[in-house]
Design an enzyme around this catalytic site. Sequence first.
Site, PDB file in Angstrom:
ATOM      1  N   GLU A  77      -4.147  -9.176  -0.017  1.00  0.00           N
ATOM      2  CA  GLU A  77      -2.759  -8.769  -0.250  1.00  0.00           C
ATOM      3  C   GLU A  77      -1.779  -9.672   0.489  1.00  0.00           C
ATOM      4  O   GLU A  77      -0.810  -9.211   1.100  1.00  0.00           O
ATOM      5  CB  GLU A  77      -2.566  -7.299   0.126  1.00  0.00           C
ATOM      6  CG  GLU A  77      -3.444  -6.372  -0.705  1.00  0.00           C
ATOM      7  CD  GLU A  77      -3.230  -4.886  -0.431  1.00  0.00           C
ATOM      8  OE1 GLU A  77      -2.821  -4.541   0.684  1.00  0.00           O
ATOM      9  OE2 GLU A  77      -3.494  -4.086  -1.351  1.00  0.00           O
ATOM     10  N   ASP A  87      -9.277   2.109  -3.481  1.00  0.00           N
ATOM     11  CA  ASP A  87      -8.265   2.205  -2.432  1.00  0.00           C
ATOM     12  C   ASP A  87      -7.909   3.649  -2.095  1.00  0.00           C
ATOM     13  O   ASP A  87      -6.814   4.094  -2.413  1.00  0.00           O
ATOM     14  CB  ASP A  87      -7.003   1.447  -2.890  1.00  0.00           C
ATOM     15  CG  ASP A  87      -6.043   1.197  -1.751  1.00  0.00           C
ATOM     16  OD1 ASP A  87      -6.383   1.530  -0.607  1.00  0.00           O
ATOM     17  OD2 ASP A  87      -4.948   0.666  -2.006  1.00  0.00           O
ATOM     18  N   GLU A 112      -1.737   8.692   1.949  1.00  0.00           N
ATOM     19  CA  GLU A 112      -1.074   7.787   1.013  1.00  0.00           C
ATOM     20  C   GLU A 112      -1.238   8.245  -0.439  1.00  0.00           C
ATOM     21  O   GLU A 112      -0.271   8.317  -1.193  1.00  0.00           O
ATOM     22  CB  GLU A 112      -1.653   6.375   1.193  1.00  0.00           C
ATOM     23  CG  GLU A 112      -1.113   5.364   0.196  1.00  0.00           C
ATOM     24  CD  GLU A 112      -1.635   3.952   0.450  1.00  0.00           C
ATOM     25  OE1 GLU A 112      -2.480   3.763   1.348  1.00  0.00           O
ATOM     26  OE2 GLU A 112      -1.184   3.034  -0.263  1.00  0.00           O
TER      27      GLU A 112
HETATM   28  O1  GCW Z   1      -3.873   1.304   0.411  1.00  0.00           O
HETATM   29  C1  GCW Z   1      -3.316   0.024   0.514  1.00  0.00           C
HETATM   30  C2  GCW Z   1      -1.914   0.222   0.965  1.00  0.00           C
HETATM   31  C3  GCW Z   1      -1.349  -0.939   1.723  1.00  0.00           C
HETATM   32  C4  GCW Z   1      -2.321  -1.277   2.844  1.00  0.00           C
HETATM   33  C5  GCW Z   1      -3.641  -1.688   2.197  1.00  0.00           C
HETATM   34  C6  GCW Z   1      -4.716  -2.001   3.219  1.00  0.00           C
HETATM   35  C7  GCW Z   1      -1.908  -2.030   5.061  1.00  0.00           C
HETATM   36  O2  GCW Z   1      -1.137   0.522  -0.146  1.00  0.00           O
HETATM   37  O3  GCW Z   1      -0.100  -0.540   2.220  1.00  0.00           O
HETATM   38  O4  GCW Z   1      -1.840  -2.278   3.691  1.00  0.00           O
HETATM   39  O5  GCW Z   1      -4.137  -0.634   1.434  1.00  0.00           O
HETATM   40  O6  GCW Z   1      -5.580  -1.162   3.423  1.00  0.00           O
HETATM   41  O7  GCW Z   1      -4.699  -3.067   3.799  1.00  0.00           O
END
Ligand code: GCW
Length: 683
Positions: free
Chosen positions: A284, A363, A391
């Site tokens: 990312e 995720d 989240e």
């Molecule tokens: O779940 C996702 C989140 C990001 C996060 C990423 C991760 C810290 O939306 O905000 O970044 O995972 O785990 O690195």
Amino acid sequence: MTPDNAVAVTVHPAWLPDAALAPLRAQPSAVLGAGPCLDRVRSELRSGGRGPAPAEARLVVAPVEAVASPSSVGLDALPEVPAGGHAIVRTADRTVLLGADGPATLRGLYALAREEAVGRMLGRDAAPGTTTSAPEQPLRMLDHWDNMTVHPVMGQIERGYAGGSIFYADGEVRADLGRVRDYARLLAATGVEAVGINNVNVHAHEARLLTDGLGDVARIADVFRAFGIRIFLSVSFGSPRVLGGLETADPLDPAVASWWASTADRVYAAVPDFGGFLIKADSEGQPGPFAYGRSHADGANMLAAALRPHGGTVLWRAFVYDHHQDWRDRTTDRARASYDHFAPLDGTFADNVVLQVKHGPMDFQVREPLSPVLAAMPRTRLAIELQVTQEYTGQQRHVCYLAPAWREYLRFPLDGSRAVASIVGGSGASSPAGGVAAVSNVGDDAFWTGHPLAQANLYAFGRLAWDSTLTAEHVLDEWIALTFAGAGLDDLARIRAVLHEVMDGSWARYEGYTAPLGVGFMVDPGTHGGPSVDGYEYSRWGTYHFADRDGIGVDRTVATGTGFAGQFPSPWRETYESVDTCPDELLLFFHHVPYSHVLRSGKTVIQHIYDSRAEAVEGLDGVEAAWDSLADLVGGAVPAAFDARVRERLEVQRASAVEWRDQVRSYFWRKSGVKDASGRVVY
Ligand code: GCW
């Protein structure tokens, strides 16, 4: 003497109200041994040094090394004290708590308080005899995605739902770390032993914690040390360039390795018991070894070499995938990415590297299979990463008690025989030990977690990291008994019944009104709140449901799909590969099926989508009624502010759940043209 919560008069004491310690404080006690954790034991017991001699005390607390002989603590023999844990000996006239070391003794004290509170609530007296408790996981860590400054999009805490950071304000480490101290105390009481203090997305300002900020990092470490907790820093792989003025961060460049080594030396000069580095690389947008044509083992091992002389550990995250996908391309599957990157590297990581693997391949969705990486790397130390911050599970506006989910993951026999907890904990086989990490849900909110009931998730994380065989219901009982330790027994019994009604089934209920049958997401790509059924459908993040007029789901089979199912060992690869054996709740994760497909439950997929969204919302009636039934206790056993916050959130939850229900039901009616056989309104 200053009360423990002096800074925090308006802050809720969570699971350590004075009443939870009162039964222990009431006993004449003797504490042996020295060190910050033993000082803390003394202050918890309010034992100012004028107490009885150990052989006469009702309660004796000591690290085992401080006990000269059994008779000095009034026992005939000393029990075996397990590594990292404690033993409690109860005789007719005394309780002796022995810890493996200072931190373990302090954790043992909180365990004793917990046993007292649960015993009181359930009307059970502790029987004489010896009990021991040892941690299942060596690493039991909470990660904070806290930024020092307020990020324009993410706020101060990335994916945080409980206000600002307890560590930082206005770009600095807070001068007053009182909340951090209270937090450390709460964590120690759950068994957590490590904390990552900054976001894994390391922005320019926070990157400097590693260098210019070390004095402040040391202040934070001092606070945690008194509770037996080590700290870790998230670091940027690009640090040699960003902070060190080098032209490269290539892990095989000697100048880079030496920059990291001298940086680690300075960190340990400031914080001798520093845990190590947590790192998100090539993910990312974060920098990583790929830019230099190097592998993740090259990157991790170079950092490991820098930490090794000091006994430090690299926590290297396995959350690596292509976030610039094309929705038209069906061959790239984000679920496959972590395994494809890391499984071939098994056996190549240094022994002070722990690979930190999200529990699922995507995720932190409300329902995913386990990550197959956890079964694919027997020669690598692994940690499973959970998400306490909600989240994707209601953002601390919905009640969603996650212990049932975590327990399911930790107990799942992923390699065909061993539970995930054993694989990561390194027990019962040759695989080396890692542990459990999770993203914290705490902020500077007066209730710590926004939703007061989300405190139970933070509590449960520590307890399940300690012992994954505890049931979610039992852990909730512990949390209730401690949190409401001041309540009279009749009131406590009512509170207990209500909280089980509200919380036991809350994960299933949340799953019930959100994305169906393991398909995931259906949220807004920015906030990750929902509903937004097609929010990600044409995005670059690789998270699709592929609903059309005929069916829905992602074909991840080996036979006709992305092949992800084949990353699992038997029997799971076969179980998931076949639509006949794939569990209903994961059906759409693994298969694209017609709406008319009949689930193992006997319902068609479309009718399941219709019914379960509606039933889950109907279930909220019972939740609200249960909470209402405590109205006469508000202002007494249930603090008024606690009740007000819960009510406020229940309202928000209902409104959101109704929106989920109606949008998902209407969406699939419009796509499929199949009527809801239940006759409920579809808008
Ligand atoms: O779940 C996702 C989140 C990001 C996060 C990423 C991760 C810290 O939306 O905000 O970044 O995972 O785990 O690195």
